[in-house]
Write a protein that holds these residues in place. Structure first.
Motif, PDB file in Angstrom:
ATOM      1  N   ARG A 107       0.784  -1.240   0.000  1.00  0.00           N
ATOM      2  CA  ARG A 107       0.000   0.000   0.000  1.00  0.00           C
ATOM      3  C   ARG A 107       0.815   1.289   0.000  1.00  0.00           C
ATOM      4  O   ARG A 107       0.241   2.368  -0.097  1.00  0.00           O
ATOM      5  CB  ARG A 107      -0.913   0.004   1.237  1.00  0.00           C
ATOM      6  N   ALA A 108       2.125   1.220   0.097  1.00  0.00           N
ATOM      7  CA  ALA A 108       2.937   2.432   0.249  1.00  0.00           C
ATOM      8  C   ALA A 108       2.753   3.418  -0.900  1.00  0.00           C
ATOM      9  O   ALA A 108       2.641   4.628  -0.669  1.00  0.00           O
ATOM     10  CB  ALA A 108       4.411   2.065   0.411  1.00  0.00           C
ATOM     11  N   THR A 109       2.712   2.947  -2.129  1.00  0.00           N
ATOM     12  CA  THR A 109       2.585   3.857  -3.269  1.00  0.00           C
ATOM     13  C   THR A 109       1.264   4.613  -3.227  1.00  0.00           C
ATOM     14  O   THR A 109       1.222   5.832  -3.408  1.00  0.00           O
ATOM     15  CB  THR A 109       2.718   3.080  -4.593  1.00  0.00           C
ATOM     16  N   SER A 110       0.186   3.909  -2.963  1.00  0.00           N
ATOM     17  CA  SER A 110      -1.122   4.547  -2.883  1.00  0.00           C
ATOM     18  C   SER A 110      -1.177   5.545  -1.721  1.00  0.00           C
ATOM     19  O   SER A 110      -1.702   6.651  -1.870  1.00  0.00           O
ATOM     20  CB  SER A 110      -2.209   3.492  -2.712  1.00  0.00           C
ATOM     21  N   LEU A 111      -0.624   5.171  -0.589  1.00  0.00           N
ATOM     22  CA  LEU A 111      -0.641   6.056   0.572  1.00  0.00           C
ATOM     23  C   LEU A 111       0.253   7.274   0.361  1.00  0.00           C
ATOM     24  O   LEU A 111      -0.079   8.376   0.800  1.00  0.00           O
ATOM     25  CB  LEU A 111      -0.231   5.281   1.826  1.00  0.00           C
ATOM     26  N   LEU A 112       1.371   7.099  -0.337  1.00  0.00           N
ATOM     27  CA  LEU A 112       2.237   8.235  -0.657  1.00  0.00           C
ATOM     28  C   LEU A 112       1.507   9.200  -1.584  1.00  0.00           C
ATOM     29  O   LEU A 112       1.624  10.418  -1.446  1.00  0.00           O
ATOM     30  CB  LEU A 112       3.549   7.756  -1.291  1.00  0.00           C
ATOM     31  N   ARG A 113       0.742   8.665  -2.514  1.00  0.00           N
ATOM     32  CA  ARG A 113      -0.049   9.519  -3.418  1.00  0.00           C
ATOM     33  C   ARG A 113      -1.029  10.360  -2.610  1.00  0.00           C
ATOM     34  O   ARG A 113      -1.167  11.562  -2.843  1.00  0.00           O
ATOM     35  CB  ARG A 113      -0.779   8.667  -4.452  1.00  0.00           C
ATOM     36  N   VAL A 114      -1.704   9.758  -1.650  1.00  0.00           N
ATOM     37  CA  VAL A 114      -2.638  10.504  -0.803  1.00  0.00           C
ATOM     38  C   VAL A 114      -1.890  11.614  -0.062  1.00  0.00           C
ATOM     39  O   VAL A 114      -2.345  12.764  -0.018  1.00  0.00           O
ATOM     40  CB  VAL A 114      -3.359   9.573   0.197  1.00  0.00           C
ATOM     41  N   ALA A 115      -0.744  11.276   0.503  1.00  0.00           N
ATOM     42  CA  ALA A 115       0.036  12.272   1.241  1.00  0.00           C
ATOM     43  C   ALA A 115       0.460  13.413   0.319  1.00  0.00           C
ATOM     44  O   ALA A 115       0.340  14.590   0.675  1.00  0.00           O
ATOM     45  CB  ALA A 115       1.251  11.612   1.886  1.00  0.00           C
ATOM     46  N   TYR A 116       0.949  13.078  -0.864  1.00  0.00           N
ATOM     47  CA  TYR A 116       1.401  14.119  -1.793  1.00  0.00           C
ATOM     48  C   TYR A 116       0.246  15.011  -2.244  1.00  0.00           C
ATOM     49  O   TYR A 116       0.350  16.237  -2.237  1.00  0.00           O
ATOM     50  CB  TYR A 116       2.080  13.504  -3.031  1.00  0.00           C
ATOM     51  N   LEU A 117      -0.854  14.415  -2.618  1.00  0.00           N
ATOM     52  CA  LEU A 117      -1.972  15.200  -3.126  1.00  0.00           C
ATOM     53  C   LEU A 117      -2.588  16.085  -2.046  1.00  0.00           C
ATOM     54  O   LEU A 117      -3.125  17.148  -2.349  1.00  0.00           O
ATOM     55  CB  LEU A 117      -3.024  14.287  -3.750  1.00  0.00           C
ATOM     56  N   THR A 118      -2.516  15.667  -0.810  1.00  0.00           N
ATOM     57  CA  THR A 118      -3.097  16.484   0.261  1.00  0.00           C
ATOM     58  C   THR A 118      -2.159  17.578   0.744  1.00  0.00           C
ATOM     59  O   THR A 118      -2.622  18.594   1.234  1.00  0.00           O
ATOM     60  CB  THR A 118      -3.551  15.631   1.459  1.00  0.00           C
TER      61      THR A 118
END
Length: 171
Positions: free
Chosen positions: A15-26
């Motif tokens: 899940r790291a890639t998806s969670l990093l995307r959430v962090a970056y977009l927010t």
């Protein structure tokens, strides 16, 4: 090595890639997103024995990320610092880099909670109910925050540009 480490390691690997995307977009900054994810994963690991039993551990980590972004934004507002970081060289999902940069600039103008709602609803494809669970608020709050955010984005980008960006995000 504890019994929890293999399960947690598998969760992070998956899940790291998806969670990093959430962090970056927010948050809008690649380095800050990595720090936010690291912090969220540390907090998750400390509670992994409980979190691992959840139907959706991702929701827990997303909520930690979103709360951290909002808390950082509040601290910056108190200090009167407005972060205006440039997005990374490549887009996260958008196929048109120019459109992605325009969208990221517009997202950065939104208050943290509205930005979080847009990211969770349109990039992560969460339902209103799932978004409310992640943010710890009512579905009505998600609806009103989405409406306000979309109105601001339409005003900043124009309806056609915004609709193109949303379609592109789902590509």
């Amino acid at each position: 090595m504890s019994d929890l480490e293999p399960d947690f390691g598998a969760f992070v690997a998956a899940r790291a890639t998806s969670l990093l995307r959430v962090a970056y977009l927010t948050c809008g900054d690649e380095t800050e997103a990595e720090d936010l994810l690291q912090t969220a994963l540390e907090r998750t690991y400390k509670n992994w024995d409980r979190v691992a039993r959840y139907d959706n551990p991702d929701a827990y980590v997303r909520r930690v990320i979103i709360n951290a972004v909002i808390n950082r934004a509040r601290r910056r507002a108190i200090l009167n610092i407005i972060p205006m970081h440039s997005p990374p060289e490549t887009s996260v999902r958008a196929s048109d880099p120019d459109l992605f940069h325009v969208l990221m600039d517009a997202l950065r103008t939104l208050p943290p909670r509205q930005r979080a709602v847009i990211v969770l609803r349109y990039w992560e494809d969460l339902s209103e109910t799932q978004t409310a669970e992640v943010l710890g608020c009512a579905v009505g709050t998600v609806k009103s925050q989405t409406s306000k955010a979309m109105a601001k984005l339409r005003s900043a980008l124009g309806r056609e540009t915004l609709e193109g960006a949303i379609k592109d995000a789902h590509a």
